[in-house]
Design a protein around this motif. Structure first.
Motif, mmCIF file in Angstrom:
data_model
loop_
_atom_site.group_PDB
_atom_site.id
_atom_site.type_symbol
_atom_site.label_atom_id
_atom_site.label_comp_id
_atom_site.label_asym_id
_atom_site.label_seq_id
_atom_site.Cartn_x
_atom_site.Cartn_y
_atom_site.Cartn_z
ATOM 1 N N GLU A 1 52.801 -45.273 -38.792
ATOM 2 C CA GLU A 1 53.856 -45.115 -38.615
ATOM 3 C C GLU A 1 54.618 -46.281 -39.207
ATOM 4 O O GLU A 1 54.464 -47.236 -39.135
ATOM 5 N N GLN A 2 55.865 -46.002 -39.769
ATOM 6 C CA GLN A 2 56.896 -46.947 -40.244
ATOM 7 C C GLN A 2 57.999 -47.263 -39.728
ATOM 8 O O GLN A 2 58.602 -46.405 -39.136
ATOM 9 N N THR A 3 57.497 -48.640 -39.345
ATOM 10 C CA THR A 3 58.824 -49.190 -38.430
ATOM 11 C C THR A 3 59.722 -50.239 -39.089
ATOM 12 O O THR A 3 59.228 -50.482 -39.917
ATOM 13 N N THR A 4 60.697 -50.749 -38.256
ATOM 14 C CA THR A 4 61.663 -51.735 -38.946
ATOM 15 C C THR A 4 61.568 -52.899 -38.023
ATOM 16 O O THR A 4 62.211 -53.796 -38.066
ATOM 17 N N HIS A 5 60.363 -53.070 -37.239
ATOM 18 C CA HIS A 5 60.306 -54.360 -36.532
ATOM 19 C C HIS A 5 60.524 -55.589 -37.495
ATOM 20 O O HIS A 5 59.925 -55.377 -38.461
#
Length: 182
Positions: free
Chosen positions: A152-156
């Motif tokens: 999953e690609q997140t922007t955290h």
């Protein structure tokens, strides 16, 4: 250094001649080296890289291998195939089987493992001959690949060290594996 496709193809007849001189099948050589028969065939076709620790066993199994050929086999190969090869009946049927069963195999992988794929890099393949209960000879092809989950690609906020100012977007990106994997 990776060799060119032409260089790899030029070595194949010499490698196959060394195998023929040994009088051994791919399976015979595999039994002597601890490799799978398909991997031995890949080595002889310059589709896989011979590892230094395996070279002595291969040389013992195939004495006609020269220093030059062994050195060439230890270089990273140029993995490719001639596009017309898919017209060869055995290869065509293998492609047909994967295409016919592929959607169902994908569904089972997703159902049993989650959203991901089977690696063709961390992968073992062998071909075996067995007798069926009805007495007919059967071909058993085993694909044994590592499961690789999609991430999953997140922007955290994730601080990477040594990031250049021109790559600021990467500073805020991270990937995490699917947490539903058992």
């Amino acid at each position: 250094m990776e060799e060119s496709g032409a260089s790899a193809r030029a070595a194949v007849p010499r490698l196959m001649a060394a195998k023929a001189e040994s009088g051994k099948s791919f399976s015979d050589i595999a039994a002597e080296t601890g490799l799978t028969n398909v991997y031995v065939a890949q080595l002889m076709r310059r589709q896989a890289q011979l590892k230094p620790e395996t070279a002595p066993a291969l040389r013992a199994a195939v004495p006609a291998l020269t220093d030059e050929l062994v050195e060439q086999m230890m270089r990273p190969p140029f993995r490719s195939y001639h596009p017309d090869i898919v017209h060869e009946p055995a290869i065509y049927r293998l492609n047909e089987a994967v295409m016919h069963f592929g959607e169902s195999i994908k569904e089972i992988i997703n159902e049993d493992f989650g959203d991901g794929i089977m690696s063709a890099i961390d992968f073992y393949c062998s071909v075996d001959k067995v007798q069926a209960a009805d007495g007919k000879t059967r071909v058993v092809v085993t694909f044994d690949g590592k499961y690789l989950p999609y991430t999953e690609q997140t922007t955290h906020v994730f601080r990477l060290t040594n990031i250049s100012p021109s790559n600021q977007k990467s500073e805020h990106m991270s990937a995490r594996a699917d947490s539903n994997i058992s």
